[in-house]
Design a protein around this motif. Structure first.
Motif, PDB file in Angstrom:
ATOM      1  N   ARG A 202     -32.953 -73.743-117.803  1.00  0.00           N
ATOM      2  CA  ARG A 202     -33.928 -72.672-117.854  1.00  0.00           C
ATOM      3  C   ARG A 202     -35.292 -73.228-118.221  1.00  0.00           C
ATOM      4  O   ARG A 202     -35.416 -74.035-119.136  1.00  0.00           O
ATOM      5  CB  ARG A 202     -33.521 -71.628-118.899  1.00  0.00           C
TER       6      ARG A 202
ATOM      7  N   LYS B  19     -38.954 -72.118-119.556  1.00  0.00           N
ATOM      8  CA  LYS B  19     -39.547 -71.000-120.280  1.00  0.00           C
ATOM      9  C   LYS B  19     -41.026 -71.273-120.487  1.00  0.00           C
ATOM     10  O   LYS B  19     -41.422 -72.393-120.827  1.00  0.00           O
ATOM     11  CB  LYS B  19     -38.848 -70.838-121.626  1.00  0.00           C
TER      12      LYS B  19
ATOM     13  N   SER C 216     -41.818 -65.729-120.485  1.00  0.00           N
ATOM     14  CA  SER C 216     -41.183 -65.585-119.186  1.00  0.00           C
ATOM     15  C   SER C 216     -40.215 -66.744-118.984  1.00  0.00           C
ATOM     16  O   SER C 216     -40.503 -67.873-119.387  1.00  0.00           O
ATOM     17  CB  SER C 216     -42.237 -65.587-118.088  1.00  0.00           C
TER      18      SER C 216
ATOM     19  N   SER D 179     -37.420 -68.666-116.070  1.00  0.00           N
ATOM     20  CA  SER D 179     -37.008 -68.796-114.685  1.00  0.00           C
ATOM     21  C   SER D 179     -36.320 -70.148-114.517  1.00  0.00           C
ATOM     22  O   SER D 179     -36.322 -70.975-115.428  1.00  0.00           O
ATOM     23  CB  SER D 179     -38.222 -68.691-113.764  1.00  0.00           C
ATOM     24  N   HIS D 180     -35.741 -70.369-113.340  1.00  0.00           N
ATOM     25  CA  HIS D 180     -35.132 -71.665-113.055  1.00  0.00           C
ATOM     26  C   HIS D 180     -36.182 -72.687-112.643  1.00  0.00           C
ATOM     27  O   HIS D 180     -35.937 -73.889-112.698  1.00  0.00           O
ATOM     28  CB  HIS D 180     -34.081 -71.538-111.949  1.00  0.00           C
ATOM     29  N   ASP D 181     -37.357 -72.224-112.229  1.00  0.00           N
ATOM     30  CA  ASP D 181     -38.454 -73.086-111.817  1.00  0.00           C
ATOM     31  C   ASP D 181     -39.624 -72.871-112.765  1.00  0.00           C
ATOM     32  O   ASP D 181     -39.972 -71.731-113.081  1.00  0.00           O
ATOM     33  CB  ASP D 181     -38.849 -72.751-110.373  1.00  0.00           C
TER      34      ASP D 181
ATOM     35  N   ALA E  13     -42.540 -70.856-111.206  1.00  0.00           N
ATOM     36  CA  ALA E  13     -42.220 -69.433-111.089  1.00  0.00           C
ATOM     37  C   ALA E  13     -42.337 -68.756-112.452  1.00  0.00           C
ATOM     38  O   ALA E  13     -42.822 -67.615-112.553  1.00  0.00           O
ATOM     39  CB  ALA E  13     -40.820 -69.245-110.521  1.00  0.00           C
ATOM     40  N   ALA E  14     -41.923 -69.438-113.511  1.00  0.00           N
ATOM     41  CA  ALA E  14     -42.051 -68.885-114.859  1.00  0.00           C
ATOM     42  C   ALA E  14     -43.518 -68.706-115.235  1.00  0.00           C
ATOM     43  O   ALA E  14     -43.895 -67.690-115.838  1.00  0.00           O
ATOM     44  CB  ALA E  14     -41.351 -69.791-115.870  1.00  0.00           C
TER      45      ALA E  14
ATOM     46  N   THR F 254     -44.920 -65.561-113.262  1.00  0.00           N
ATOM     47  CA  THR F 254     -44.550 -64.265-113.842  1.00  0.00           C
ATOM     48  C   THR F 254     -45.201 -64.075-115.205  1.00  0.00           C
ATOM     49  O   THR F 254     -45.563 -62.963-115.573  1.00  0.00           O
ATOM     50  CB  THR F 254     -43.020 -64.118-113.962  1.00  0.00           C
TER      51      THR F 254
END
Length: 117
Positions: free
Chosen positions: A52, A54, A70, A72-74, A77-78, A81
């Motif tokens: 994860r 963060k 936030s 995410s796996h990337d 992307a975290a 967001t």
């Protein structure tokens, strides 16, 4: 405005630093009274399947501190967001500040007070 970007279990590369700074320009464009920003990027190595990424931010404004996180796996992307959430909260705070300056009832003409009731 002070900007601090730190990484836990992660080395903050110049590419990540530039990406975060470019994304934070959107927040600074909407509200320019930012005192300081602290961004914390973390990688949780649970198992290979459950890695994860963060991203957290603490944004200090006059009279308020905004905390957003936030996951995410990337990592990118975290961050995306995170910036979306942060932008919504800053815009909400800005609208609250602007709406607070309404006129008091005692300064309104009597016709408007009667019409409002």
């Amino acid at each position: 405005m002070n900007l601090t970007i730190s990484g836990h279990h992660l080395e903050v590369t110049p590419a990540i630093r530039d990406y975060v700074q470019a994304k934070l320009e959107r927040v600074k464009r909407h509200f320019d009274q930012v005192i300081d920003i602290a961004v914390i990027l973390t990688v949780d190595n649970l198992t290979e399947k459950e890695k994860r990424q963060k991203a957290e931010v603490n944004l200090r404004l006059p009279g308020k501190t905004v905390n957003v996180a936030s996951m995410s796996h990337d990592l990118y992307a975290a961050i995306d967001t995170l910036i979306d959430k942060l932008d919504r909260q800053v815009m909400k705070y800005k609208s609250q500040l602007q709406e607070h300056g309404h006129k008091a009832i005692k300064h309104l003409p009597e016709e408007q007070i009667i019409a409002a009731a």
